[in-house]
Design a protein around this motif. Structure first.
Motif, PDB file in Angstrom:
ATOM      1  N   THR A  16      29.423  38.500  29.572  1.00  0.00           N
ATOM      2  CA  THR A  16      29.707  38.841  30.779  1.00  0.00           C
ATOM      3  C   THR A  16      30.379  37.789  31.695  1.00  0.00           C
ATOM      4  O   THR A  16      30.103  36.827  31.522  1.00  0.00           O
ATOM      5  CB  THR A  16      28.515  39.052  32.042  1.00  0.00           C
ATOM      6  OG1 THR A  16      27.615  40.145  31.230  1.00  0.00           O
ATOM      7  CG2 THR A  16      28.746  39.377  33.295  1.00  0.00           C
ATOM      8  N   VAL A  17      31.598  37.899  31.983  1.00  0.00           N
ATOM      9  CA  VAL A  17      32.725  37.130  32.675  1.00  0.00           C
ATOM     10  C   VAL A  17      32.670  37.128  34.057  1.00  0.00           C
ATOM     11  O   VAL A  17      33.096  38.341  34.554  1.00  0.00           O
ATOM     12  CB  VAL A  17      33.828  36.930  31.985  1.00  0.00           C
ATOM     13  CG1 VAL A  17      34.993  35.774  32.483  1.00  0.00           C
ATOM     14  CG2 VAL A  17      33.833  36.738  30.485  1.00  0.00           C
ATOM     15  N   VAL A  18      32.611  36.199  34.719  1.00  0.00           N
ATOM     16  CA  VAL A  18      32.899  36.209  36.234  1.00  0.00           C
ATOM     17  C   VAL A  18      33.883  35.018  36.475  1.00  0.00           C
ATOM     18  O   VAL A  18      33.802  33.852  36.279  1.00  0.00           O
ATOM     19  CB  VAL A  18      31.565  35.856  36.960  1.00  0.00           C
ATOM     20  CG1 VAL A  18      32.036  36.030  38.660  1.00  0.00           C
ATOM     21  CG2 VAL A  18      30.515  36.847  36.708  1.00  0.00           C
ATOM     22  N   MET A  19      35.195  35.416  37.016  1.00  0.00           N
ATOM     23  CA  MET A  19      36.265  34.621  37.211  1.00  0.00           C
ATOM     24  C   MET A  19      36.868  34.519  38.386  1.00  0.00           C
ATOM     25  O   MET A  19      37.122  35.405  39.134  1.00  0.00           O
ATOM     26  CB  MET A  19      37.431  34.943  36.221  1.00  0.00           C
ATOM     27  CG  MET A  19      38.410  33.769  36.263  1.00  0.00           C
ATOM     28  SD  MET A  19      39.916  34.542  34.821  1.00  0.00           S
ATOM     29  CE  MET A  19      40.506  36.247  35.881  1.00  0.00           C
ATOM     30  N   VAL A  20      36.955  33.238  39.231  1.00  0.00           N
ATOM     31  CA  VAL A  20      37.685  33.163  40.592  1.00  0.00           C
ATOM     32  C   VAL A  20      39.019  32.669  39.944  1.00  0.00           C
ATOM     33  O   VAL A  20      39.269  31.739  39.412  1.00  0.00           O
ATOM     34  CB  VAL A  20      36.886  32.053  41.054  1.00  0.00           C
ATOM     35  CG1 VAL A  20      37.966  31.473  42.248  1.00  0.00           C
ATOM     36  CG2 VAL A  20      35.515  32.468  41.821  1.00  0.00           C
TER      37      VAL A  20
END
Length: 278
Positions: free
Chosen positions: A222-226
């Motif tokens: 799971t990737v969360v990118m700002v």
């Protein structure tokens, strides 16, 4: 250490809650879950509400990009979601584990064992080899350093022949690929990426984003990118738009042009609102 998971019970026929904190019970299948998250800095008339009540659930095995105008709360969101900062109120869960009430030692262990991080500045230690940098989270967690695992993740990012090099001998793009390998080495539940392509040229940025995309599609990460870059956000499954500490819009599988258009509208709205307030 055993990570504490919320215990559930039924309360007078209502929805299940965590009987330790009173927070709603974890939702199955979510890698990241924020409920009623607020983050305020300062007090009184000078207080700044960086997050104004975030309710969000991100499914496991997905790639989410977070965008927003300057000052919208993007960095604060990432820090609270990753356990790097504590919300003023609300609940944060990672992989079903409630982290809001954890001690600093527990949070440190969780970040080392279950989370991966990729930052704009790479954050590699120049005195260590590429292999040693990749294995650093394992070493800090007090686990056995598996060189075969290090070589496997370096092969995944196309740097199998650079294990003995030091970061200063690599290009910026190669250093960021080492950072991605370091993020993958512990098989984390969630990878948090903060402007991971901000210091890279367009071609190299695409290579790094392709690695993050592959981590989701082939490894189930799971990737969360700002990011501030619509081209980068277009690699994600969904784009969430922050404004004034709340999620104001979202877009599923948008093109860079669609994302840029949404950002333009959002920025003009927030700018107009700021002008009215002034």
């Amino acid at each position: 250490m055993r990570l504490r998971k919320g215990k559930r019970r039924q309360v007078e026929g209502r929805a299940e809650v965590d009987d330790r904190s009173g927070a709603p019970a974890a939702t199955p299948g979510l890698a990241v879950e924020l409920r009623g998250v607020r983050r305020q800095y300062g007090r009184g008339a000078g207080a700044v509400q960086a997050l104004a009540g975030i309710d969000l659930g991100l499914p496991q095995g997905t790639f989410t990009a977070v965008m927003g105008p300057s000052g919208s709360g993007k960095s604060t969101f990432l820090q609270c979601a990753a356990g790097l900062d504590r919300p003023s109120s609300g609940s944060v869960r990672l992989g079903g584990t409630e982290i809001t009430g954890m001690s600093e030692n527990e949070l440190t262990e969780l970040r080392r064992s279950r989370l991966g991080f990729v930052f704009q500045a790479f954050n590699l230690l120049p005195s260590l080899t590429v292999e040693q940098n990749v294995l650093l989270p394992v070493r800090l967690a007090g686990q056995r350093q598996d060189r075969r695992r290090a070589h496997a993740v370096l092969a995944q990012v196309g740097l199998a022949d650079k294990a003995r090099r030091r970061p200063g001998e690599l290009s910026g793009g190669q250093q960021q690929r080492v950072a991605v390998a370091r993020a993958l080495v512990t098989r984390p539940d969630v990878i948090f990426a903060d402007e991971p392509t901000g210091a890279l040229d367009t071609g190299t940025a695409a290579e790094v984003l392709g690695l993050l995309r592959s981590a989701v599609d082939t490894l189930g990460a799971t990737v969360v990118m700002v990011t501030h870059d619509p081209q980068a956000a277009a690699w994600a499954d969904r784009v969430l738009f922050l404004a004034d500490g709340v999620f104001a819009d979202r877009l599923e599988r948008g093109t860079a042009e669609q994302i840029a258009a949404r950002m333009s509208v959002l920025t003009s709205r927030t700018g107009a609102a700021a002008g009215v307030a002034a």
